[in-house]
Design a protein around this motif. Sequence first.
Motif, short mmCIF file in Angstrom:
data_model
loop_
_atom_site.label_atom_id
_atom_site.label_comp_id
_atom_site.label_asym_id
_atom_site.label_seq_id
_atom_site.Cartn_x
_atom_site.Cartn_y
_atom_site.Cartn_z
N ARG A 198 71.00 -71.87 -43.99
CA ARG A 198 70.83 -70.94 -45.10
C ARG A 198 71.52 -69.61 -44.81
N LEU A 199 72.16 -69.07 -45.85
CA LEU A 199 72.80 -67.77 -45.77
C LEU A 199 71.94 -66.76 -46.51
N TRP A 200 71.60 -65.66 -45.82
CA TRP A 200 70.76 -64.62 -46.40
C TRP A 200 71.53 -63.31 -46.45
N SER A 201 71.21 -62.48 -47.43
CA SER A 201 71.77 -61.14 -47.50
C SER A 201 70.76 -60.15 -46.94
N THR A 202 71.15 -59.37 -45.94
CA THR A 202 70.24 -58.38 -45.37
C THR A 202 70.15 -57.13 -46.25
N LYS A 203 71.10 -56.98 -47.18
CA LYS A 203 71.05 -55.83 -48.10
C LYS A 203 70.21 -56.14 -49.32
N LEU A 204 70.37 -57.35 -49.86
CA LEU A 204 69.61 -57.76 -51.06
C LEU A 204 68.27 -58.39 -50.69
N ASN A 205 68.10 -58.72 -49.41
CA ASN A 205 66.89 -59.44 -48.95
C ASN A 205 66.67 -60.71 -49.76
N ALA A 206 67.74 -61.52 -49.87
CA ALA A 206 67.67 -62.73 -50.69
C ALA A 206 68.44 -63.86 -50.03
N ASN A 207 68.01 -65.10 -50.36
CA ASN A 207 68.72 -66.29 -49.92
C ASN A 207 69.88 -66.54 -50.88
N LEU A 208 71.11 -66.59 -50.36
CA LEU A 208 72.28 -66.73 -51.23
C LEU A 208 72.73 -68.18 -51.38
N PHE A 210 75.13 -60.04 -43.49
CA PHE A 210 74.64 -61.40 -43.77
C PHE A 210 73.92 -61.97 -42.54
N LEU A 211 73.12 -62.98 -42.81
CA LEU A 211 72.35 -63.65 -41.76
C LEU A 211 72.37 -65.15 -42.00
N THR A 248 60.93 -57.84 -42.40
CA THR A 248 61.25 -58.49 -43.68
C THR A 248 61.14 -59.99 -43.48
N LEU A 249 60.38 -60.64 -44.33
CA LEU A 249 60.12 -62.08 -44.19
C LEU A 249 61.03 -62.88 -45.11
N PHE A 250 61.77 -63.82 -44.53
CA PHE A 250 62.63 -64.73 -45.29
C PHE A 250 62.02 -66.13 -45.24
N GLN A 251 61.72 -66.68 -46.41
CA GLN A 251 61.15 -68.03 -46.47
C GLN A 251 62.02 -68.92 -47.35
N GLY A 252 62.19 -70.18 -46.92
CA GLY A 252 63.04 -71.11 -47.66
C GLY A 252 63.21 -72.43 -46.92
N HIS A 253 63.22 -72.37 -45.58
CA HIS A 253 63.34 -73.60 -44.80
C HIS A 253 62.04 -74.40 -44.89
N SER A 254 62.14 -75.70 -44.66
CA SER A 254 60.96 -76.57 -44.71
C SER A 254 60.67 -77.19 -43.34
#
Length: 524
Positions: free
Chosen positions: A300-310, A289-290, A269-275
């Motif tokens: 950044r706080l991510w949800s591993t269940k929703l696969n989203a940046n919170l 959470f991650l 699963t790819l999480f993108q948001g940092h620059s």
Amino acid sequence: MDLARSLRENKFRIKLCEYSYELLLQYLQKTQALVMLGIINERIIFEVSAGQPSLISDDADVVALVGTSKDLAKQINQKEVHWGLLEDSVEERMEKALSDSDRAEAESKDADAEDNNKKKSSEGGKQGGPLNKKLKKDKLVGATGKNTKSETSMISAAPRVKPELTLPATPVEVEQSILEDLRNRAQLNNLALPSVSFYTFLNTHNGLNCSSISNDGSMVVGGFSDSSVKVWDMAKIGQPAKTSNSQGENGSSQDERLSSTSEGKRPYTLFQGHSGPVYSAAFSPFGDFLLSSSSDSTIRLWSTKLNANLVCYKGHNYPVWDVQFSPVGHYFASASHDRTARIWSMDKIQPLRIMAGHLADVDCVQWHVNCNYIATGSSDKTVRLWDVQTGECIRMFIGHRSMVLSLAMSPDGRYMASGDEDGTIMMWDLSTGRCVSPLAGHNSCVWSLAFSCEGALLASGSADCTVKLWDVASSTKALKMDDTKAGSTNRLRLLKALPTKSTPVYNLRFSRRNLLFASGALSL
């Protein structure tokens, strides 16, 4: 500048043997070097020792600045530290429930065995022999079980303290999971070493900066130089992936979109948001959470269940090198190039505390098991312990000769291990502030340290492509016997070195069942 002021106001203390000191005096008298003599009288104090000269490498304080770090450390280390475990913690309650159920089960088995014995004793002779042998064997197994459980006595003997932070409630399903893990926990000691599960990243092309493993080993995360965060679910590896897209923070900007297998079949699963490059990633204690930190100075706080940046936490002014969840979740700590460590809460975007005092980058951070303290390791070669309630430094540990890269707390909360860039590992007693076990552990940077659940073993992972297991239990036992001898140290005994072919060890973690997980990127 603190450093410039201390250099101007204080003298250097230099240790010399008697022979070297006499040679220096003869040289000064023969050459009539008045300028040098004036500098020595004004700036230097000689500490002359009798006997043969010793190697410089054997003494970290051959040259020291009087009135600075050493004296400051002595002053700081006078403060009281409550190093025990949290009273009425989840694990303690679960262990108590488990021991009660085990005791009841053992009593019922004994009663059944006695009944069977009475029934079959009437048959006598041939059948009585094997039955008695079986009963003796059961008693022997029970005795060895008691011996293995005695290893956990150092945890049960630790004092209990009240939490200084408001702790979150633990869900019932999590308690059940912890109970199941405790029921199946392997008892480790110097004869029973852990099984090791090693996750190797392939084809990273030197792009992997960090990795972390969830508590149960079911998920592995990697932070990359291209600013991406990738999470692998071990249960899904090898299965055909489904195509899905999930939105990032606020569901707005394109660069913050998170996608799982949108182009082809990705096993992650790819999480993108940092620059900027991602330097640290950490799972919450229950894996839901991650956290990730980056050179863009954000966390950044991510949800591993929703696969989203919170949430995106902004507070540091420079790259954030490390981020770690507290043992109970909800709170986390960060370490940065701006020479500060900060404590955060998941529900607030501003830090709760700022710990300032290091003279260089804060490279790593670690929570104490009772959540009342955090430890920080720095490029200024010191380790500090901070009170989370006051933000005050209450311990300063001096002894490393290079930047401190990794930290770990023992399960009973009394000891802390630290690893540095030179490969040295040091174990510290938090109650006294002194080093109890110095050792040259590795040939290169020590990137990760982890204690086993009962604290009997210490695992270390290094850039020299090895995982090493150290005997902590026998060392601490010997230390307690020698408590009356001030300054006594006891080197940790190496139990086993586990080399990889060519994979530096980025991260280590013991699961609640005492399985050791490790990860690293294959270097070609």
